[in-house]
Motif scaffolding. Structure first.
Motif, PDB file in Angstrom:
ATOM      1  N   ASN A 119      45.038 -62.523 129.013  1.00 41.69           N
ATOM      2  CA  ASN A 119      43.709 -62.710 129.609  1.00 41.69           C
ATOM      3  C   ASN A 119      42.631 -62.761 128.534  1.00 41.69           C
ATOM      4  OD1 ASN A 119      44.027 -63.037 132.363  1.00 41.69           O
ATOM      5  ND2 ASN A 119      44.116 -60.845 132.787  1.00 41.69           N
ATOM      6  N   ASP A 120      42.736 -61.844 127.574  1.00 38.53           N
ATOM      7  CA  ASP A 120      41.703 -61.775 126.533  1.00 38.53           C
ATOM      8  C   ASP A 120      41.756 -62.982 125.606  1.00 38.53           C
ATOM      9  OD1 ASP A 120      40.949 -59.385 127.622  1.00 38.53           O
ATOM     10  OD2 ASP A 120      42.047 -58.140 126.168  1.00 38.53           O
ATOM     11  N   THR A 121      42.962 -63.479 125.339  1.00 38.90           N
ATOM     12  CA  THR A 121      43.119 -64.572 124.368  1.00 38.90           C
ATOM     13  C   THR A 121      42.912 -65.945 125.007  1.00 38.90           C
ATOM     14  OG1 THR A 121      44.720 -63.222 123.142  1.00 38.90           O
ATOM     15  CG2 THR A 121      44.676 -65.597 122.667  1.00 38.90           C
ATOM     16  N   TYR A 122      43.508 -66.153 126.157  1.00 37.52           N
ATOM     17  CA  TYR A 122      43.515 -67.497 126.758  1.00 37.52           C
ATOM     18  C   TYR A 122      42.616 -67.614 127.999  1.00 37.52           C
ATOM     19  CZ  TYR A 122      47.642 -67.631 123.783  1.00 37.52           C
ATOM     20  OH  TYR A 122      48.492 -67.547 122.720  1.00 37.52           O
ATOM     21  N   GLY A 123      42.052 -66.503 128.426  1.00 37.06           N
ATOM     22  CA  GLY A 123      41.138 -66.547 129.572  1.00 37.06           C
ATOM     23  C   GLY A 123      41.822 -66.181 130.884  1.00 37.06           C
ATOM     24  N   HIS A 124      40.991 -65.876 131.854  1.00 34.37           N
ATOM     25  CA  HIS A 124      41.526 -65.433 133.148  1.00 34.37           C
ATOM     26  C   HIS A 124      42.203 -66.556 133.922  1.00 34.37           C
ATOM     27  CE1 HIS A 124      39.996 -61.312 133.132  1.00 34.37           C
ATOM     28  NE2 HIS A 124      38.901 -61.786 132.530  1.00 34.37           N
ATOM     29  N   ASP A 125      41.783 -67.796 133.695  1.00 33.82           N
ATOM     30  CA  ASP A 125      42.470 -68.910 134.367  1.00 33.82           C
ATOM     31  C   ASP A 125      43.920 -68.988 133.919  1.00 33.82           C
ATOM     32  OD1 ASP A 125      40.211 -69.552 135.739  1.00 33.82           O
ATOM     33  OD2 ASP A 125      39.585 -71.162 134.371  1.00 33.82           O
ATOM     34  N   GLY A 131      45.604 -66.428 132.774  1.00 36.59           N
ATOM     35  CA  GLY A 131      46.261 -65.259 133.360  1.00 36.59           C
ATOM     36  C   GLY A 131      46.643 -65.488 134.811  1.00 36.59           C
ATOM     37  N   ASP A 132      45.749 -66.149 135.578  1.00 40.98           N
ATOM     38  CA  ASP A 132      46.062 -66.444 136.982  1.00 40.98           C
ATOM     39  C   ASP A 132      47.257 -67.384 137.087  1.00 40.98           C
ATOM     40  OD1 ASP A 132      43.956 -64.866 137.708  1.00 40.98           O
ATOM     41  OD2 ASP A 132      42.579 -66.525 138.159  1.00 40.98           O
ATOM     42  N   LYS A 133      47.314 -68.359 136.176  1.00 41.85           N
ATOM     43  CA  LYS A 133      48.437 -69.300 136.188  1.00 41.85           C
ATOM     44  C   LYS A 133      49.751 -68.576 135.919  1.00 41.85           C
ATOM     45  CE  LYS A 133      49.869 -73.747 134.270  1.00 41.85           C
ATOM     46  NZ  LYS A 133      49.527 -74.833 133.314  1.00 41.85           N
ATOM     47  N   VAL A 134      49.725 -67.612 134.993  1.00 40.92           N
ATOM     48  CA  VAL A 134      50.924 -66.822 134.699  1.00 40.92           C
ATOM     49  C   VAL A 134      51.355 -66.037 135.932  1.00 40.92           C
ATOM     50  CG1 VAL A 134      51.802 -64.866 133.361  1.00 40.92           C
ATOM     51  CG2 VAL A 134      50.491 -66.673 132.231  1.00 40.92           C
ATOM     52  N   LEU A 135      50.400 -65.381 136.590  1.00 43.77           N
ATOM     53  CA  LEU A 135      50.725 -64.572 137.773  1.00 43.77           C
ATOM     54  C   LEU A 135      51.338 -65.429 138.880  1.00 43.77           C
ATOM     55  CD1 LEU A 135      47.589 -62.234 137.951  1.00 43.77           C
ATOM     56  CD2 LEU A 135      49.917 -61.591 137.309  1.00 43.77           C
ATOM     57  N   LYS A 136      50.798 -66.630 139.086  1.00 43.21           N
ATOM     58  CA  LYS A 136      51.313 -67.511 140.135  1.00 43.21           C
ATOM     59  C   LYS A 136      52.743 -67.941 139.839  1.00 43.21           C
ATOM     60  CE  LYS A 136      46.828 -69.488 141.454  1.00 43.21           C
ATOM     61  NZ  LYS A 136      46.014 -70.734 141.496  1.00 43.21           N
ATOM     62  N   GLN A 137      52.998 -68.390 138.602  1.00 41.36           N
ATOM     63  CA  GLN A 137      54.337 -68.894 138.277  1.00 41.36           C
ATOM     64  C   GLN A 137      55.355 -67.764 138.223  1.00 41.36           C
ATOM     65  OE1 GLN A 137      54.815 -71.784 135.189  1.00 41.36           O
ATOM     66  NE2 GLN A 137      52.782 -72.688 135.507  1.00 41.36           N
ATOM     67  N   VAL A 138      54.946 -66.607 137.706  1.00 42.07           N
ATOM     68  CA  VAL A 138      55.857 -65.456 137.670  1.00 42.07           C
ATOM     69  C   VAL A 138      56.216 -65.030 139.089  1.00 42.07           C
ATOM     70  CG1 VAL A 138      55.992 -63.001 137.116  1.00 42.07           C
ATOM     71  CG2 VAL A 138      55.183 -64.620 135.398  1.00 42.07           C
ATOM     72  N   SER A 139      55.216 -65.006 139.998  1.00 43.38           N
ATOM     73  CA  SER A 139      55.475 -64.626 141.392  1.00 43.38           C
ATOM     74  C   SER A 139      56.470 -65.580 142.030  1.00 43.38           C
ATOM     75  CB  SER A 139      54.164 -64.629 142.189  1.00 43.38           C
ATOM     76  OG  SER A 139      53.251 -63.707 141.661  1.00 43.38           O
ATOM     77  N   GLN A 140      56.287 -66.882 141.782  1.00 43.28           N
ATOM     78  CA  GLN A 140      57.195 -67.876 142.357  1.00 43.28           C
ATOM     79  C   GLN A 140      58.600 -67.728 141.789  1.00 43.28           C
ATOM     80  OE1 GLN A 140      56.412 -70.079 144.866  1.00 43.28           O
ATOM     81  NE2 GLN A 140      58.633 -70.327 144.869  1.00 43.28           N
ATOM     82  N   GLY A 178      46.837 -55.994 139.937  1.00 45.26           N
ATOM     83  CA  GLY A 178      46.821 -56.556 138.589  1.00 45.26           C
ATOM     84  C   GLY A 178      48.076 -57.347 138.304  1.00 45.26           C
ATOM     85  N   GLU A 179      48.802 -56.929 137.238  1.00 43.35           N
ATOM     86  CA  GLU A 179      50.052 -57.597 136.881  1.00 43.35           C
ATOM     87  C   GLU A 179      51.268 -56.810 137.341  1.00 43.35           C
ATOM     88  OE1 GLU A 179      48.827 -55.157 133.226  1.00 43.35           O
ATOM     89  OE2 GLU A 179      47.898 -56.191 134.908  1.00 43.35           O
TER      90      GLU A 179
END
Length: 398
Positions: free
Chosen positions: A275-281, A283-292, A309-310
Motif C-alpha cells: 500500500n505504501d509503495t504502490y498505492g491503495h489501488d 493494494g485493493d487489486k491484490v486483495l481482490k485477486q487473492v480473495s478469488q 484489512g488483509e
C-alpha cells in the motif's frame, strides 16, 4: 329503483294536491257566483212576501231555491231580525252570505228583512276527492312506467358499464397477470362510457406495468442490500459479521451431526508495504485477486470471510489434520503464483496461516482467537508459513 318510485310518487301527490286545491277554490267560487245570482234574482219576490207578511210565500220561494241543490241552508228574517223561514241544515263552520231585502212602496225604498244562505260545498269536496284518487292512480301508473323506461335506458347506457367497471376494479390486482377491461359496446351505447372504460383499462395496465417494474426494482434492491449486509464490498467474499454468523450455524450443525470443524486465519505478508509503495489501488487489486484465488481452492461447503484489512478466515466442515494441512499448502501456492504488473519479477505475494480444530464444547470465538495466535506465531517465525496446534500436526507424506 324503490327510491326513485317513492320520490316520483311523493312528487305526484304534491303536484296533484296543489292542482286539486286550485280546482276546489275555482269551483267553490263558481258556486258562490251562481248562488249569489239566484239569491239576487229571487230577492224582490222575497221582499214583497215580507212586506205583505206572507210567510207561506216566502217559505215557498225558499223551498224552490233549496231544490236547486246549491244551498245548504236558507234563513229569511224580517226587519226586526226575527226568523220567518229556515230551511236546510246550518253549518257553523261554513261561510254564510247575507243579502238585504229591500221593497219600494209609494216611491220610497226600505229594508224589510234579510236573506241569509250557505252554499253546498260537499259536492265539490266529493268531486275533488274522486278526482284526486283518479288523478293519483293515473299519475302513479304513468310515473311507474316512465320510471321503468328511464331506468332501463340508464341501465343499458350507464349502470351496466359502471357495474362492469366496478367488478373489474374489485378483481384488479396489480401483482397478478393483467386482464384488460372488456370494451364491447352495444348498439346505442354511450361513446363516453366506452371511452371511460378504455381509460380505466389503460390506467390499470399502466398500474400493473409500474407495479411489476417496482416489484423487480424492489427485488433487485433487496438482493443488493442483502449482498451488502453479508458481503465484503471490495473482495466479494463474506464480511466479518456474516462469517461469524455462518461459523456459529456450522458449529451448531456439526454438534448435532457429530463432525469436526476447522478454522483458519490468514494474513497477507508485507501488505502495508504494498500500500505504501504502490498505492491503495494496487493494494485493493491484490486483495481482490487473492480473495478469488483462495475461493477457487475451497470446497462448496467451506466459507471464506474477510475479517478486516488483509486478514481472512476460512471455516472447513469435516476437517481433519491432513486435509487442513493440504488446504493451507494449496492456499499458499495459489497466492504465490499470482502475477501483478506493479511488482518486480522476482517478487510475489505470500501469506501466513494459523489453523486449528474447534473443540466440541468450545465457543467459536475462542477457536478463532487460537487460530489468530497461531497466525501471529507464523508471522513471527518468518512469514510465508502455517502453524497449528502441537497435537494437531499432520504427518507429511512427500
Amino acid at each position: 329503483m324503490i327510491r326513485i318510485l317513492l320520490f316520483s310518487g311523493l312528487f305526484t301527490v304534491i303536484i296533484t294536491a296543489v292542482q286539486l286545491s286550485l280546482n276546489y277554490q275555482k269551483e267553490t267560487e263558481e258556486l258562490q257566483t251562481i248562488s249569489q245570482q239566484l239569491a239576487e234574482t229571487n230577492a224582490p219576490s222575497l221582499a214583497r212576501a215580507l212586506w205583505e207578511l206572507n210567510a207561506t210565500k216566502a217559505n215557498d220561494i225558499g223551498i224552490y231555491l233549496m231544490r236547486i241543490g246549491l244551498f245548504k241552508s236558507i234563513t229569511i228574517k224580517n226587519e226586526n231580525g226575527d226568523t220567518m223561514v229556515f230551511l236546510g241544515e246550518k253549518d257553523i263552520e261554513a261561510h254564510q252570505t247575507s243579502i238585504k231585502l229591500q221593497f219600494e212602496y209609494s216611491g220610497r225604498t226600505g229594508t224589510v228583512g234579510t236573506f241569509e244562505y250557505q252554499i253546498v260545498t260537499d259536492i265539490v269536496k266529493r268531486k275533488i276527492k274522486d278526482d284526486f284518487i283518479i288523478i293519483l292512480i293515473s299519475q302513479f301508473i304513468k310515473t311507474f312506467f316512465v320510471s321503468i323506461f328511464i331506468l332501463f335506458i340508464i341501465h343499458k347506457l350507464v349502470i351496466r358499464h359502471l357495474n362492469e367497471i366496478s367488478n373489474w376494479l374489485n378483481n384488479f390486482k396489480p401483482e397478478s397477470s393483467f386482464s384488460p377491461l372488456a370494451l364491447e359496446a352495444d348498439k346505442g351505447s354511450s361513446n363516453e362510457m366506452v371511452k371511460l372504460k378504455s381509460a380505466i383499462s389503460e390506467m390499470g395496465q399502466q398500474v400493473h406495468k409500474h407495479s411489476t417494474g417496482l416489484e423487480k426494482v424492489v427485488a433487485e434492491r433487496t438482493a443488493e442490500l442483502e449482498k451488502l449486509a453479508y458481503t465484503d464490498s471490495l473482495t466479494g467474499v463474506t464480511n466479518r459479521g456474516a462469517f461469524l454468523q455462518a461459523a456459529n450455524e456450522e458449529l451448531n450443525r456439526s454438534r448435532r451431526l457429530s463432525y469436526d470443524v476447522g478454522v483458519m486465519m490468514l494474513d497477507l505478508d508485507h501488505f502495508k508495504a504494498i500500500n505504501d509503495t504502490y498505492g491503495h489501488d494496487a493494494g485493493d487489486k491484490v486483495l481482490k485477486q487473492v480473495s478469488q484465488a483462495m475461493a477457487n481452492c475451497l470446497r462448496k461447503e467451506d466459507t471464506l470471510g474477510r475479517i478486516g484489512g488483509e486478514e481472512f478466515a476460512v471455516i472447513t466442515p469435516g476437517a481433519d489434520k491432513r486435509g487442513m494441512h493440504k488446504l493451507a499448502s494449496r492456499l499458499q501456492q495459489a497466492i504465490a503464483i499470482l502475477n501483478f504488473s506493479f511488482l518486480p519479477d522476482n517478487k510475489n505475494i505470500t501469506v501466513s496461516i494459523g489453523y486449528t480444530k474447534v473443540s466440541n464444547d468450545e465457543d467459536f470465538k475462542a477457536a478463532l482467537k487460537r487460530a489468530d495466535e497461531h497466525l501471529y506465531t507464523a508471522k513471527a517465525s518468518g512469514r510465508n508459513t502455517f502453524i497449528t496446534d502441537k497435537g494437531f500436526l499432520p504427518r507429511i507424506v512427500s
